[in-house]
Design a protein around this motif. Structure first.
Motif, PDB file in Angstrom:
ATOM      1  N   PRO A 291       0.802  -1.232   0.000  1.00 50.36           N
ATOM      2  CA  PRO A 291       0.000   0.000   0.000  1.00 50.36           C
ATOM      3  C   PRO A 291       0.829   1.273   0.000  1.00 50.36           C
ATOM      4  CG  PRO A 291      -0.129  -1.128   2.125  1.00 50.36           C
ATOM      5  CD  PRO A 291       0.523  -2.068   1.185  1.00 50.36           C
ATOM      6  N   ALA A 292       2.062   1.211   0.473  1.00 51.49           N
ATOM      7  CA  ALA A 292       2.907   2.400   0.436  1.00 51.49           C
ATOM      8  C   ALA A 292       3.353   2.730  -0.986  1.00 51.49           C
ATOM      9  CB  ALA A 292       4.133   2.202   1.327  1.00 51.49           C
ATOM     10  N   GLU A 293       3.346   1.710  -1.857  1.00 55.94           N
ATOM     11  CA  GLU A 293       3.760   1.902  -3.244  1.00 55.94           C
ATOM     12  C   GLU A 293       2.567   2.072  -4.182  1.00 55.94           C
ATOM     13  OE1 GLU A 293       7.438  -0.522  -4.425  1.00 55.94           O
ATOM     14  OE2 GLU A 293       6.459  -1.787  -2.916  1.00 55.94           O
TER      15      GLU A 293
ATOM     16  N   THR B  74      -7.726  16.536 -12.912  1.00 54.18           N
ATOM     17  CA  THR B  74      -8.602  17.654 -12.594  1.00 54.18           C
ATOM     18  C   THR B  74      -8.598  17.850 -11.083  1.00 54.18           C
ATOM     19  OG1 THR B  74     -10.633  16.366 -12.299  1.00 54.18           O
ATOM     20  CG2 THR B  74     -10.147  17.121 -14.527  1.00 54.18           C
ATOM     21  N   THR B  75      -9.226  18.934 -10.663  1.00 54.67           N
ATOM     22  CA  THR B  75      -9.306  19.221  -9.234  1.00 54.67           C
ATOM     23  C   THR B  75      -9.991  18.091  -8.481  1.00 54.67           C
ATOM     24  OG1 THR B  75      -9.411  21.590  -9.702  1.00 54.67           O
ATOM     25  CG2 THR B  75     -10.150  20.875  -7.533  1.00 54.67           C
ATOM     26  N   ASN B  76     -11.121  17.616  -8.979  1.00 55.90           N
ATOM     27  CA  ASN B  76     -11.870  16.575  -8.290  1.00 55.90           C
ATOM     28  C   ASN B  76     -11.265  15.196  -8.468  1.00 55.90           C
ATOM     29  OD1 ASN B  76     -13.732  18.420  -7.337  1.00 55.90           O
ATOM     30  ND2 ASN B  76     -15.254  17.986  -8.905  1.00 55.90           N
ATOM     31  N   ALA B  77     -10.737  14.929  -9.648  1.00 47.92           N
ATOM     32  CA  ALA B  77     -10.261  13.578  -9.962  1.00 47.92           C
ATOM     33  C   ALA B  77      -8.864  13.300  -9.444  1.00 47.92           C
ATOM     34  CB  ALA B  77     -10.306  13.361 -11.479  1.00 47.92           C
ATOM     35  N   GLY B  78      -8.083  14.338  -9.179  1.00 41.63           N
ATOM     36  CA  GLY B  78      -6.670  14.095  -8.976  1.00 41.63           C
ATOM     37  C   GLY B  78      -6.075  13.616 -10.293  1.00 41.63           C
ATOM     38  N   SER B  79      -5.092  12.728 -10.228  1.00 40.28           N
ATOM     39  CA  SER B  79      -4.489  12.184 -11.443  1.00 40.28           C
ATOM     40  C   SER B  79      -5.120  10.837 -11.772  1.00 40.28           C
ATOM     41  CB  SER B  79      -2.980  12.016 -11.259  1.00 40.28           C
ATOM     42  OG  SER B  79      -2.360  13.269 -11.088  1.00 40.28           O
ATOM     43  N   THR B  80      -5.413  10.628 -13.044  1.00 39.13           N
ATOM     44  CA  THR B  80      -5.943   9.357 -13.509  1.00 39.13           C
ATOM     45  C   THR B  80      -5.147   8.913 -14.725  1.00 39.13           C
ATOM     46  OG1 THR B  80      -7.569  10.408 -14.964  1.00 39.13           O
ATOM     47  CG2 THR B  80      -8.266   9.932 -12.711  1.00 39.13           C
TER      48      THR B  80
ATOM     49  N   LYS C   6       0.742  12.492  -3.417  1.00 38.16           N
ATOM     50  CA  LYS C   6       0.610  13.582  -4.387  1.00 38.16           C
ATOM     51  C   LYS C   6       1.971  14.028  -4.915  1.00 38.16           C
ATOM     52  CE  LYS C   6      -3.808  13.459  -3.741  1.00 38.16           C
ATOM     53  NZ  LYS C   6      -4.638  12.740  -4.738  1.00 38.16           N
ATOM     54  N   GLU C   7       2.776  13.094  -5.343  1.00 34.52           N
ATOM     55  CA  GLU C   7       4.064  13.427  -5.923  1.00 34.52           C
ATOM     56  C   GLU C   7       3.931  13.560  -7.441  1.00 34.52           C
ATOM     57  OE1 GLU C   7       7.153  10.807  -4.698  1.00 34.52           O
ATOM     58  OE2 GLU C   7       6.818  11.149  -2.541  1.00 34.52           O
ATOM     59  N   HIS C   8       4.911  14.255  -8.032  1.00 34.70           N
ATOM     60  CA  HIS C   8       4.901  14.482  -9.465  1.00 34.70           C
ATOM     61  C   HIS C   8       4.909  13.152 -10.217  1.00 34.70           C
ATOM     62  CE1 HIS C   8       6.835  16.062 -13.325  1.00 34.70           C
ATOM     63  NE2 HIS C   8       5.716  16.760 -13.193  1.00 34.70           N
ATOM     64  N   ASN C   9       3.992  12.994 -11.176  1.00 34.49           N
ATOM     65  CA  ASN C   9       3.906  11.794 -12.016  1.00 34.49           C
ATOM     66  C   ASN C   9       3.587  10.524 -11.230  1.00 34.49           C
ATOM     67  OD1 ASN C   9       4.346  13.028 -14.542  1.00 34.49           O
ATOM     68  ND2 ASN C   9       6.562  12.992 -14.238  1.00 34.49           N
ATOM     69  N   GLU C  10       2.953  10.650 -10.067  1.00 40.39           N
ATOM     70  CA  GLU C  10       2.720   9.483  -9.214  1.00 40.39           C
ATOM     71  C   GLU C  10       1.806   8.451  -9.885  1.00 40.39           C
ATOM     72  OE1 GLU C  10       3.102   6.862  -6.115  1.00 40.39           O
ATOM     73  OE2 GLU C  10       4.289   8.636  -6.596  1.00 40.39           O
ATOM     74  N   ALA C  11       0.772   8.890 -10.591  1.00 38.32           N
ATOM     75  CA  ALA C  11      -0.122   7.932 -11.239  1.00 38.32           C
ATOM     76  C   ALA C  11       0.638   7.067 -12.237  1.00 38.32           C
ATOM     77  CB  ALA C  11      -1.277   8.656 -11.928  1.00 38.32           C
ATOM     78  N   TYR C  12       1.581   7.680 -12.951  1.00 42.32           N
ATOM     79  CA  TYR C  12       2.388   6.914 -13.900  1.00 42.32           C
ATOM     80  C   TYR C  12       3.309   5.940 -13.180  1.00 42.32           C
ATOM     81  CZ  TYR C  12       0.943  10.710 -17.017  1.00 42.32           C
ATOM     82  OH  TYR C  12       0.218  11.618 -17.727  1.00 42.32           O
TER      83      TYR C  12
END
Length: 416
Positions: A76-78, A286-292, A314-320
């Motif tokens: 879960p941390a990753e 988006t504001t509501n979605a965060g990164s997807t 909330k780090e840069h490029n975290e979703a990727y």
């Protein structure tokens, strides 16, 4: 795309509501603001979620069924996404998931449904002169490719603008060609229904934040899988760079300017490298979605789909980063895990196969008896959740059509 509230019309909202499935949200999908004394509470998935694709698809938390020798799933941390799913793009087998049917804001990943709905209607060489009204009513802060009114573009140009720059101006232009935004939203909702994407409620065609607009990691994977059956969709979503038409020069010739895909697993960034074998599909923020992010990648003959929605980190490029970790695990684990569900086909396909999208089968006992014992005819996955034995209905996988894809990684990704 970084946006706030939608400025869509009440007509579009009402039209979408008429066709939308009932929402399953139980309480707010996002954390409440802190009051200065207590930190905001982390959102939790609803107690009841859709079971489309199998019983375990509706169970909250991580679902995985490793066999002996399977690599360990990142912890879960990753993997901090509120919802994620990784599946085989061709067979539809879900290798692992976390809250895949949690209805969340989709951001620009919803453009995959827009493309799957509208792309087949217009030949790529068709030309269209943009009217001022076509670019009206876009939300403040919308991502744009740079379309100008009173200039002419090909459909090919417009789809490059949708996929590479996530251009809401390109979406609205194509929607205007398709009879307008309201009609397009209605058609998108109908298409979602046909694809058995029951978590999705469409309000805007471009994914711009709007009250009630939701989808899920499961549904976004369905949209990607359906879209990838279209060669043009595969071309656009795998294109890294292209030249886009600009304004006319004094000599009457049309200028062009370079555009680059915003999918960082495709093109890389200062803090992330392109993912080996990546071949699309769509990112959003988006504001509501965060990164997807929804991506498809190939290694050898195996093609995997991954969707990650709203990482808590909330780090840069975290979703990727989290999508890449899931892909790494998926390629290593694909033959060493029992599937925990499946990506269902469209309603027409499920009906023809005698299937039941909710449970992944029409009659589990009959499906078991139909199996040949080799694992190719039927399967069952067992898991312990909350002290109770959860049995995923057996699925006669041979009954349901594989969705073969061509060699994805050899496609050209730089267009002129």
């Amino acid at each position: 795309m970084r946006t706030g509230r939608s400025v869509r019309t009440a007509t579009a909202v009402a039209a979408a509501a008429l066709l939308a499935p009932p929402l399953l949200l139980a309480g707010p999908a996002y954390a409440a603001p802190a009051d200065g004394k207590n930190p905001p509470k982390a959102p939790v998935p609803p107690a009841k979620m859709s079971q489309t694709g199998g019983d375990r698809m509706g169970v909250a938390g991580v679902q995985v069924q490793p066999k002996a020798g399977a690599p360990e799933l990142p912890g879960p941390a990753e993997l901090t996404g509120r919802s994620w799913i990784i599946s085989d793009a061709e067979s539809g087998k879900v290798l692992a998931s976390k809250n895949p049917h949690w209805q969340l804001a989709p951001a620009s990943t919803l453009k995959m449904l827009f493309a799957d709905t509208v792309m087949p209607k217009f030949p790529k060489d068709q030309k269209y002169k943009v009217k001022p009204a076509d670019l009206a009513d876009m939300g403040d802060g919308s991502s744009l490719v740079g379309i100008k009114e009173n200039l002419t573009y090909t459909v090919h140009d417009l789809w490059l603008g949708v996929f590479l720059r996530s251009g809401n101006d390109a979406v609205h232009t194509l929607a205007a060609m398709n009879g307008g935004v309201d009609a397009t939203v209605t058609q998108m909702q109908q298409r979602a229904k046909e694809l058995n994407a029951t978590d999705t409620h469409v309000v805007t065609p471009d994914g711009y934040d709007a009250p009630g607009q939701v989808s899920s990691a499961y549904d976004l994977s369905l949209f990607a899988r359906a879209g990838l059956q279209n060669a043009d969709f595969r071309e656009y979503c795998s294109t890294a760079t292209a030249q886009f038409p600009g304004e006319e020069a004094k000599d009457g010739k049309r200028k062009t300017f370079g555009i680059q895909n915003t999918n960082r697993l495709l093109v890389g960034d200062r803090d992330i490298k392109p993912y080996p074998g990546i071949a699309g599909v769509k990112n959003g923020s988006t504001t509501n979605a965060g990164s997807t992010f929804t991506g498809v990648a190939q290694r050898g003959d195996r093609k995997l789909l991954v969707t990650v929605m709203n990482p808590e980190k909330k780090e840069h490029n975290e979703a990727y980063r989290e999508a890449a970790k899931l892909l790494d695990w998926g390629f290593a684990a694909a033959d060493k895990v029992e599937p925990v569900g499946r990506l269902v086909g469209p309603r027409s396909e499920e009906d023809a196969a005698g299937g039941d999208a909710k449970n992944g089968h029409k009659n589990s006992q009959a499906a078991l008896e139909a199996g040949d014992g080799s694992g190719g005819g039927a399967w069952t996955a067992l898991g312990i959740t909350g002290g109770a034995l959860v049995v995923l209905g057996a699925v006669a996988l041979g009954v349901h059509r594989r969705w073969p894809l061509p060699d994805l990684v050899r496609g050209r990704r730089n267009r002129k």
